[in-house]
Design an enzyme around this catalytic site. Structure first.
Site, PDB file in Angstrom:
ATOM      1  N   GLY A  54       0.838  -1.200   0.000  1.00 26.91           N
ATOM      2  CA  GLY A  54       0.000   0.000   0.000  1.00 26.91           C
ATOM      3  C   GLY A  54       0.864   1.237   0.000  1.00 26.91           C
ATOM      4  O   GLY A  54       2.049   1.173   0.349  1.00 26.91           O
ATOM      5  N   CYS A  81       5.215  -6.183   1.678  1.00 25.91           N
ATOM      6  CA  CYS A  81       5.597  -4.763   1.653  1.00 25.91           C
ATOM      7  C   CYS A  81       4.907  -3.985   2.788  1.00 25.91           C
ATOM      8  O   CYS A  81       5.201  -4.215   3.944  1.00 25.91           O
ATOM      9  CB  CYS A  81       5.314  -4.174   0.277  1.00 25.91           C
ATOM     10  SG  CYS A  81       6.144  -2.598   0.048  1.00 25.91           S
ATOM     11  N   TYR A  82       3.973  -3.107   2.480  1.00 27.41           N
ATOM     12  CA  TYR A  82       3.251  -2.406   3.562  1.00 27.41           C
ATOM     13  C   TYR A  82       2.660  -3.425   4.522  1.00 27.41           C
ATOM     14  O   TYR A  82       2.601  -3.194   5.739  1.00 27.41           O
ATOM     15  CB  TYR A  82       2.147  -1.511   2.991  1.00 27.41           C
ATOM     16  CG  TYR A  82       1.448  -0.723   4.074  1.00 27.41           C
ATOM     17  CD1 TYR A  82       1.948   0.499   4.500  1.00 27.41           C
ATOM     18  CD2 TYR A  82       0.309  -1.236   4.704  1.00 27.41           C
ATOM     19  CE1 TYR A  82       1.338   1.196   5.532  1.00 27.41           C
ATOM     20  CE2 TYR A  82      -0.315  -0.542   5.732  1.00 27.41           C
ATOM     21  CZ  TYR A  82       0.207   0.677   6.147  1.00 27.41           C
ATOM     22  OH  TYR A  82      -0.398   1.355   7.158  1.00 27.41           O
ATOM     23  N   HIS A 172       7.888  -7.701  -3.530  1.00 29.33           N
ATOM     24  CA  HIS A 172       6.589  -8.051  -4.108  1.00 29.33           C
ATOM     25  C   HIS A 172       6.654  -9.385  -4.871  1.00 29.33           C
ATOM     26  O   HIS A 172       7.108  -9.405  -6.012  1.00 29.33           O
ATOM     27  CB  HIS A 172       6.127  -6.939  -5.066  1.00 29.33           C
ATOM     28  CG  HIS A 172       5.692  -5.709  -4.358  1.00 29.33           C
ATOM     29  ND1 HIS A 172       4.391  -5.509  -3.964  1.00 29.33           N
ATOM     30  CD2 HIS A 172       6.384  -4.624  -3.952  1.00 29.33           C
ATOM     31  CE1 HIS A 172       4.299  -4.337  -3.349  1.00 29.33           C
ATOM     32  NE2 HIS A 172       5.495  -3.781  -3.329  1.00 29.33           N
ATOM     33  N   GLU A 174       4.248 -10.940  -6.150  1.00 29.03           N
ATOM     34  CA  GLU A 174       3.172 -11.057  -7.137  1.00 29.03           C
ATOM     35  C   GLU A 174       3.526 -10.513  -8.520  1.00 29.03           C
ATOM     36  O   GLU A 174       2.813 -10.756  -9.479  1.00 29.03           O
ATOM     37  CB  GLU A 174       1.902 -10.355  -6.612  1.00 29.03           C
ATOM     38  CG  GLU A 174       1.985  -8.824  -6.502  1.00 29.03           C
ATOM     39  CD  GLU A 174       2.604  -8.319  -5.191  1.00 29.03           C
ATOM     40  OE1 GLU A 174       3.444  -9.030  -4.622  1.00 29.03           O
ATOM     41  OE2 GLU A 174       2.279  -7.193  -4.765  1.00 29.03           O
ATOM     42  N   ASP A 230     -17.565 -11.670 -22.764  1.00 30.27           N
ATOM     43  CA  ASP A 230     -18.276 -11.792 -21.493  1.00 30.27           C
ATOM     44  C   ASP A 230     -19.732 -12.214 -21.685  1.00 30.27           C
ATOM     45  O   ASP A 230     -20.199 -13.170 -21.065  1.00 30.27           O
ATOM     46  CB  ASP A 230     -18.228 -10.468 -20.711  1.00 30.27           C
ATOM     47  CG  ASP A 230     -16.803  -9.958 -20.557  1.00 30.27           C
ATOM     48  OD1 ASP A 230     -15.879 -10.782 -20.706  1.00 30.27           O
ATOM     49  OD2 ASP A 230     -16.624  -8.764 -20.305  1.00 30.27           O
ATOM     50  N   LYS A 372     -10.840 -11.320 -16.306  1.00 36.38           N
ATOM     51  CA  LYS A 372     -11.047 -11.526 -17.745  1.00 36.38           C
ATOM     52  C   LYS A 372     -10.400 -12.823 -18.266  1.00 36.38           C
ATOM     53  O   LYS A 372     -11.020 -13.570 -19.017  1.00 36.38           O
ATOM     54  CB  LYS A 372     -10.462 -10.328 -18.504  1.00 36.38           C
ATOM     55  CG  LYS A 372     -10.780 -10.300 -19.972  1.00 36.38           C
ATOM     56  CD  LYS A 372     -12.095  -9.641 -20.204  1.00 36.38           C
ATOM     57  CE  LYS A 372     -12.442  -9.565 -21.663  1.00 36.38           C
ATOM     58  NZ  LYS A 372     -13.710  -8.834 -21.845  1.00 36.38           N
TER      59      LYS A 372
END
Ligand code: XMP
Length: 516
Positions: A54, A81-82, A172, A174, A230, A372
């Protein structure tokens, strides 16, 4: 019940990436803002919790915190992280503003064994690449914690309290710039939290079909089909769940691609046998667009006309209790805002604005939990043809926002032809799947040319192609010059009304993907 991981969002721009990595490993997860976690904790029943990064500083007044309760639930926690900093601060350690902020690639050295790094980085591993982005850093660990890895600017690049199963990393995992990051998250969700990894699209299909049946019962459902991924996936899933209780409505706005209507009708009505109402409303839309050149007015007119037409058709179908929509997870995630509490972002074009209330219909939104790429995977699982599943996004206002200025039937016809040739060349060159979106734009500018012995005075066509992961930012696509030359020649030779072709090399930002 499927194993679940709860991701507490502290406002990082890449929180969604944590969710995607976790789901890619077959574990269902949801993102909840830090300030509305408490109300969700009991019902969500997670097997583990991840704290996101964050933008705030833990040292600031009123910086966000995790509810104290999460530390007392006996669940494993991973802070990122945060998330590391707040975990440390909340459990009695110390965090300070570092002299050196650390942004970008960094390397870590592993100093202790940890379950978080099992099978990945044993103690003694040096120079592992990770992605850092922090100003604060941990300087004193809470009781029961040990340092697991260090970096040049972070003495506590990774920490662990193995007994409580609390872990945290300053970097991070991710993002792709931490090459082994996905394996680290896998270790947390599978080894430490004990998730089975059985959340697959095959499983999702089954549970979602059951949910839809339970929600709809004997009721009737109407679904607006646009030809996009979609709504196509929604239609096929619902058809599998409730058969002929579903009616699809396809409104041809007259500003769609060439053959769009024919393709939709042939796939859904002829191939899937789904009851489909095809409304050819091109004349109506083009009539309303006459003399209008302001982009936002065009959008409003198309949106409002669409609702009118759709409502009329829905009434004709009669007795529909539900309206199906292809709302996706990114549209419903509550995002953390530091100005006024959590806010819900819903893109207006995903709603058939106000219609459900006006017609007293409830919503069926079977894709609400999916990203998606997961919708595409579900489409494949349902056997939708690749040509539909892999389609580029196409905006609701269609070609009307690719014809700057007034839209006329003649201009739409010219643009449809150029667009078809462009996409045909892209497919022939095998580039379609490398590109996020590609389309032609018809400029309201005539330029001089020579065709044979004659002087011509015709429109300019601009070609656009971009790469992107979510449409929020985009790079222009680097075509070979031969490709551009070949395509331009075909368009000029085959499309009457165009005598010049240019290629758009603007990225987003500062440009947008569409021209209007
Ligand atoms: P921009 O042009 O804002 O586009 O960079 C980002 C993405 O959104 C699509 N787009 C729209 N989709 N109605 C839609 O349904 C609209 O009014 C609209 N405007 C832009 C665009 O095609 C791209 O994928």
């Amino acid at each position: 019940m499927t194993d679940r991981i709860l991701i507490i969002d502290f406002g990082s721009q890449v929180t969604q990436l944590i969710a995607r990595r976790v789901r890619e490993s077959g574990v269902y997860c949801e993102i909840i803002p830090f300030n509305s976690v408490e109300e969700h904790l009991e019902s969500f029943d997670p097997k583990g919790i991840i704290f996101s990064g964050g933008p705030a500083s833990v040292t600031g007044i009123e910086s966000p915190r995790a509810p104290e309760k999460v530390f007392e639930m006996g669940l494993p926690i991973l802070g990122i992280c945060y998330g590391e900093q707040t975990m440390v601060a909340q459990l009695g350690g110390r965090v300070e503003n570092a002299d050196h902020r650390e942004f970008g690639r960094a390397t870590i050295d592993v100093v202790e064994e940890s379950a978080l790094f099992e099978g990945l980085w044993p103690a003694g591993t040096t120079g592992e690449q990770v992605w850092m982005s922090h100003g604060d850093r941990v300087i004193e660990l809470p009781e029961g914690f040990k340092a697991v890895a260090v970096s040049a600017n972070a003495p506590y690049a990774a920490i662990a309290n193995e007994e409580k199963r609390f872990y945290a990393v300053q970097f991070h995992p991710e993002v792709v710039h931490t090459p082994r990051g996905a394996d680290l998250l896998w270790n947390f969700t599978h080894r430490i939290c004990g998730c089975k990894g059985d959340w697959t699209m095959a499983a999702f299909r089954e549970t979602e079909i059951a949910k839809v049946r339970a929600q709809v019962g004997e009721g009737r459902v109407i679904c607006g089909l646009s030809g996009g991924v979609d709504s196509s996936v929604v239609a096929v899933l619902l058809h599998e769940a409730i058969g002929d209780q579903l009616t699809c409505v396809f409104v041809d706005t007259g500003v769609m691609r060439a053959n769009e209507a024919a393709e939709v009708v042939s796939l859904f009505r002829d191939h899937y046998n789904i009851p489909l109402v095809h409304v050819d409303a091109g004349e109506l839309f083009l009539g309303k667009l006459e003399g209008v050149d302001d982009p936002e007015k065009k959008r409003k007119i198309i949106g409002a006309t669409f609702i009118d037409v759709f409502e009329e058709e829905a009434k004709k179908v009669g007795g529909a209790d539900f309206l199906a929509q292809g709302t996706l997870y990114p549209d419903v995630i509550e995002s953390v805002s530091f100005t006024g509490g959590p806010s819900v972002t819903i893109k207006s074009h995903h709603n058939v604005g106000g219609l459900p209330e006006r017609m007293n219909m409830a919503l069926v939104e079977p894709l609400r939990e999916l990203f998606k790429d997961e919708v595409r995977a579900l489409g494949r699982e349902l056997g939708l043809p690749e040509a539909f599943v892999g389609r580029h996004p196409f905006p609701g206002p269609g070609l009307a926002i690719r014809i700057p200025g007034e839209v006329t039937k003649e201009k739409v016809a010219i643009l449809q032809k150029a667009d078809t040739i462009y996409l045909d060349e892209i497919r022939k060159a095998g580039l379609y799947d490398d590109i996020w979106q590609a389309f032609a734009v018809l400029l309201p500018v005539r330029t001089v040319g020579v065709m044979g012995d004659e002087r011509s005075y015709e429109y300019v066509c601009a070609l656009r192609a971009v790469t992107s992961t979510d449409g929020m930012t985009a790079d222009y696509y680097h075509f070979e010059h031969d490709f551009l030359g070949r395509t331009a020649t075909r368009i000029i030779n085959e499309v009457r009304g165009i005598n010049r072709v240019v290629y758009d090399i603007t990225s987003k930002p500062p440009g947008t993907i569409e021209w209007e």
